[in-house]
Design a protein around this motif. Structure first.
Motif, PDB file in Angstrom:
ATOM      1  N   LYS A 274       0.887  -1.110   0.045  1.00  0.00           N
ATOM      2  CA  LYS A 274       0.178   0.006   0.022  1.00  0.00           C
ATOM      3  C   LYS A 274       0.855   1.224   0.015  1.00  0.00           C
ATOM      4  O   LYS A 274       1.892   1.382   0.668  1.00  0.00           O
ATOM      5  CB  LYS A 274      -1.087  -0.058   1.178  1.00  0.00           C
ATOM      6  CG  LYS A 274      -2.066   0.998   1.251  1.00  0.00           C
ATOM      7  CD  LYS A 274      -2.898   0.875   2.363  1.00  0.00           C
ATOM      8  CE  LYS A 274      -3.937   1.745   2.650  1.00  0.00           C
ATOM      9  NZ  LYS A 274      -4.594   1.636   4.076  1.00  0.00           N
ATOM     10  N   TYR A 276       0.455   5.796  -0.368  1.00  0.00           N
ATOM     11  CA  TYR A 276      -0.298   7.020   0.110  1.00  0.00           C
ATOM     12  C   TYR A 276      -0.148   8.104  -0.859  1.00  0.00           C
ATOM     13  O   TYR A 276       1.282   8.302  -1.095  1.00  0.00           O
ATOM     14  CB  TYR A 276      -0.282   7.454   1.525  1.00  0.00           C
ATOM     15  CG  TYR A 276      -0.640   6.366   2.421  1.00  0.00           C
ATOM     16  CD1 TYR A 276      -2.244   6.065   2.741  1.00  0.00           C
ATOM     17  CD2 TYR A 276       0.014   5.224   2.811  1.00  0.00           C
ATOM     18  CE1 TYR A 276      -2.661   5.252   3.604  1.00  0.00           C
ATOM     19  CE2 TYR A 276      -0.521   4.080   3.720  1.00  0.00           C
ATOM     20  CZ  TYR A 276      -1.901   4.199   4.027  1.00  0.00           C
ATOM     21  OH  TYR A 276      -2.536   3.301   4.790  1.00  0.00           O
ATOM     22  N   GLU A 316       3.385   0.124   3.039  1.00  0.00           N
ATOM     23  CA  GLU A 316       2.598  -0.301   4.069  1.00  0.00           C
ATOM     24  C   GLU A 316       2.344  -1.776   3.591  1.00  0.00           C
ATOM     25  O   GLU A 316       1.500  -2.157   2.690  1.00  0.00           O
ATOM     26  CB  GLU A 316       1.440   0.496   4.558  1.00  0.00           C
ATOM     27  CG  GLU A 316       0.521  -0.276   5.466  1.00  0.00           C
ATOM     28  CD  GLU A 316      -0.756   0.765   5.988  1.00  0.00           C
ATOM     29  OE1 GLU A 316      -0.215   1.810   6.319  1.00  0.00           O
ATOM     30  OE2 GLU A 316      -1.667   0.190   5.926  1.00  0.00           O
ATOM     31  N   ASN A 322      -7.995  -0.044   2.109  1.00  0.00           N
ATOM     32  CA  ASN A 322      -7.890   1.374   1.571  1.00  0.00           C
ATOM     33  C   ASN A 322      -8.007   2.218   2.709  1.00  0.00           C
ATOM     34  O   ASN A 322      -8.591   3.405   2.399  1.00  0.00           O
ATOM     35  CB  ASN A 322      -8.763   1.632   0.443  1.00  0.00           C
ATOM     36  CG  ASN A 322      -8.320   0.940  -0.793  1.00  0.00           C
ATOM     37  OD1 ASN A 322      -8.852  -0.150  -1.506  1.00  0.00           O
ATOM     38  ND2 ASN A 322      -6.983   1.378  -1.425  1.00  0.00           N
ATOM     39  N   LEU A 324      -7.529   5.068   5.408  1.00  0.00           N
ATOM     40  CA  LEU A 324      -6.743   6.219   5.270  1.00  0.00           C
ATOM     41  C   LEU A 324      -6.261   6.761   6.742  1.00  0.00           C
ATOM     42  O   LEU A 324      -6.860   7.831   7.237  1.00  0.00           O
ATOM     43  CB  LEU A 324      -7.392   7.521   4.424  1.00  0.00           C
ATOM     44  CG  LEU A 324      -7.452   7.116   2.899  1.00  0.00           C
ATOM     45  CD1 LEU A 324      -8.569   7.943   2.527  1.00  0.00           C
ATOM     46  CD2 LEU A 324      -6.096   7.045   2.369  1.00  0.00           C
ATOM     47  N   ARG A 328      -0.541   8.654   8.120  1.00  0.00           N
ATOM     48  CA  ARG A 328       0.149   8.673   7.005  1.00  0.00           C
ATOM     49  C   ARG A 328       0.153   9.879   6.082  1.00  0.00           C
ATOM     50  O   ARG A 328       1.241  10.452   5.592  1.00  0.00           O
ATOM     51  CB  ARG A 328      -0.503   7.335   6.004  1.00  0.00           C
ATOM     52  CG  ARG A 328      -0.638   6.129   6.695  1.00  0.00           C
ATOM     53  CD  ARG A 328       0.760   5.442   7.010  1.00  0.00           C
ATOM     54  NE  ARG A 328       0.435   4.084   7.761  1.00  0.00           N
ATOM     55  CZ  ARG A 328       0.592   4.098   9.113  1.00  0.00           C
ATOM     56  NH1 ARG A 328       1.113   5.016   9.686  1.00  0.00           N
ATOM     57  NH2 ARG A 328       0.082   3.069   9.545  1.00  0.00           N
ATOM     58  N   TRP A 352      -5.328   9.902  -0.618  1.00  0.00           N
ATOM     59  CA  TRP A 352      -5.556   8.665  -1.306  1.00  0.00           C
ATOM     60  C   TRP A 352      -4.593   7.614  -0.928  1.00  0.00           C
ATOM     61  O   TRP A 352      -3.564   7.872  -0.357  1.00  0.00           O
ATOM     62  CB  TRP A 352      -5.376   9.142  -2.848  1.00  0.00           C
ATOM     63  CG  TRP A 352      -5.419   7.842  -3.698  1.00  0.00           C
ATOM     64  CD1 TRP A 352      -6.676   7.442  -4.393  1.00  0.00           C
ATOM     65  CD2 TRP A 352      -4.399   7.215  -4.481  1.00  0.00           C
ATOM     66  NE1 TRP A 352      -6.289   6.328  -5.116  1.00  0.00           N
ATOM     67  CE2 TRP A 352      -4.901   6.277  -5.258  1.00  0.00           C
ATOM     68  CE3 TRP A 352      -3.008   7.253  -4.403  1.00  0.00           C
ATOM     69  CZ2 TRP A 352      -4.106   5.235  -5.893  1.00  0.00           C
ATOM     70  CZ3 TRP A 352      -2.237   6.312  -5.093  1.00  0.00           C
ATOM     71  CH2 TRP A 352      -2.826   5.436  -5.830  1.00  0.00           C
ATOM     72  N   SER A 353      -5.033   6.540  -1.161  1.00  0.00           N
ATOM     73  CA  SER A 353      -4.270   5.320  -1.196  1.00  0.00           C
ATOM     74  C   SER A 353      -4.359   4.172  -2.050  1.00  0.00           C
ATOM     75  O   SER A 353      -5.342   4.079  -2.697  1.00  0.00           O
ATOM     76  CB  SER A 353      -4.402   4.612   0.344  1.00  0.00           C
ATOM     77  OG  SER A 353      -5.547   3.664   0.206  1.00  0.00           O
TER      78      SER A 353
END
Length: 417
Positions: A274, A276, A316, A322, A324, A328, A352-353
């Motif tokens: 993941k 961001y 991550e 997803n 948030l 982060r 956003w991720s």
């Protein structure tokens, strides 16, 4: 030939474009309402052949332990305890040797360099509008230890014929005038002048429009439920709107590709790592970046996209989610806010991720499978856009029975045994 492509991210759309150009009847299937609405949506905005290196490298395990305890950590480890995750992590560790790093990097650089040539030709032909800039990437070092440690990187770049510049503080400010106000925060940098920047979402949408005009059918809002196999071949794609049939099938579903091939007896080591990003409107033009800055301390990329600043990074390991977390966002804001204070309106920034499809050796999985009409184009990790056009050309050539312009035998799933 009728070809079905699963996935409408930058990999799927570029693949559709080149296959359509070669005269095929192409259908692209995606669960979203349009192209590039998942991992390709708000990435860091880089086309960076010079940074085509595997994450699995000598010294990374020791660095990873240190990163885990940083306040603004570039690595966050919250793994799901399941066989697939454990296999992937162990495979990643096995690739952290000098020999494997050299082998994997050579593969990645070969593909990334080729892809930049292909995309340059595409840009010259189509003139797509996507906030494109060709002003390079500046890797910024906040400490002398970081700057002193670039010897191995510069040797690899020199051996690969990649242009670079090692810059002092003044050199960094000449490349990025917005850093003048924060010169005390860094000691120098490594600049790759051939790297490019732009908005991957805009690029993918513009190319999808060209592909549609050339006859490509896009089936958006369609959930892919699985592949139908009979007699050693794929005979259809099962969706929530019926079965889509074709002569050949290309799997370009990023992190969701393993689930599609597992029922076929294939283990595809692609894991969702993941990342961001935030995207902030520019409110002080002279203070803003002009291209991309890689903040080495936090592994964060800060990129100029027209009248916006995109700040992306972190890795991550937490499975498919997803969520948030505010922490982060804080890391991204800390990086850009410390280097370019007041340049962007961080309070108005979108957050956003996305799930990067990572292989344990860093190299994407491109090519044929044991099922002769199923092809893979997935696992590009953080370099999806960097490698997209080259990967698409490779797949188009392989489907046509042509010999690709670069060596591809070591890019396929067969390398995993």
């Amino acid at each position: 030939m009728k070809i079905a492509i699963l996935g409408a991210g930058v990999i799927g759309v570029t693949t559709a474009h080149y296959l359509a150009r070669q005269g095929h009847e192409v259908t692209v299937i995606d669960r979203q309402g349009g192209p590039a609405l998942e991992t390709s949506f708000a990435n860091a905005g880089e086309i960076s052949p010079g940074y085509s290196s595997p994450w699995a490298a000598p010294g990374i395990p020791a660095k990873a332990v240190k990163w885990l305890f940083m306040r603004h950590a570039p690595l966050i480890l919250q793994p799901q305890v399941n066989p697939a995750t454990m296999r992937w992590l162990l495979a990643l560790l096995r690739n952290c040797t000098s020999a494997r790093y050299a082998l994997n990097k050579a593969r990645m650089v070969r593909l990334a360099d080729y892809s930049q040539v292909v995309q340059t030709a595409l840009n010259e032909e189509l003139g797509l509008d996507y906030d494109h800039r060709t002003q390079g990437t500046l890797q910024l070092f906040r400490t002398q230890k970081q700057l002193d440690g670039i010897y191995k990187d510069t040797e690899v770049l020199r051996e690969g014929g990649v242009p670079f510049e090692v810059l002092d503080q003044d050199g960094c400010i000449r490349a990025e005038p917005g850093l003048k106000a924060t010169r005390d925060l860094f000691v120098g940098g490594l600049r790759l002048p051939k790297d490019e920047t732009g908005d991957c979402f805009k690029f993918t949408n513009a190319l999808a429009d060209v592909a549609a005009a050339n006859g490509v059918t896009f089936q958006y809002g369609t959930t892919i439920q699985g592949l139908i196999a009979e007699g050693g071949r794929i005979t259809g794609v099962k969706t929530d709107k019926g079965v889509v049939t074709a002569d050949a099938y290309v799997l370009a579903l990023g992190s969701y590709s393993p689930q599609m091939v597992k029922p076929l007896g294939m283990t595809l080591p692609v894991y969702p790592v993941k990342g961001y990003s935030i995207t902030a409107p520019i409110i002080d033009e002279p203070a803003a970046p002009v291209s991309t800055i890689m903040d080495e301390s936090y592994k964060v990329a800060i990129t100029r996209l027209g009248d916006r600043i995109r700040v992306g990074g972190m890795a991550e390991i937490s499975g498919y989610n997803n969520v948030l977390p505010a922490q982060r966002r804080n890391t991204l804001e800390h990086s850009v806010g410390s280097l370019f204070p007041g340049a962007g309106d961080l309070k108005a920034a979108s957050f956003w991720s996305g799930l990067r499809p990572m292989t344990p050796d860093g190299t994407p999985v491109i090519g044929k499978t044991p099922i002769d009409n199923l092809f893979l184009n997935t696992g590009h990790g953080t370099l999806g856009w960097t490698m997209a056009c080259g990967s698409a050309r490779v797949i188009a050539d392989l489907i046509d029975g042509r010999t690709p312009d670069i060596e591809t035998a070591d890019l396929g799933i067969a390398r995993y045994g």
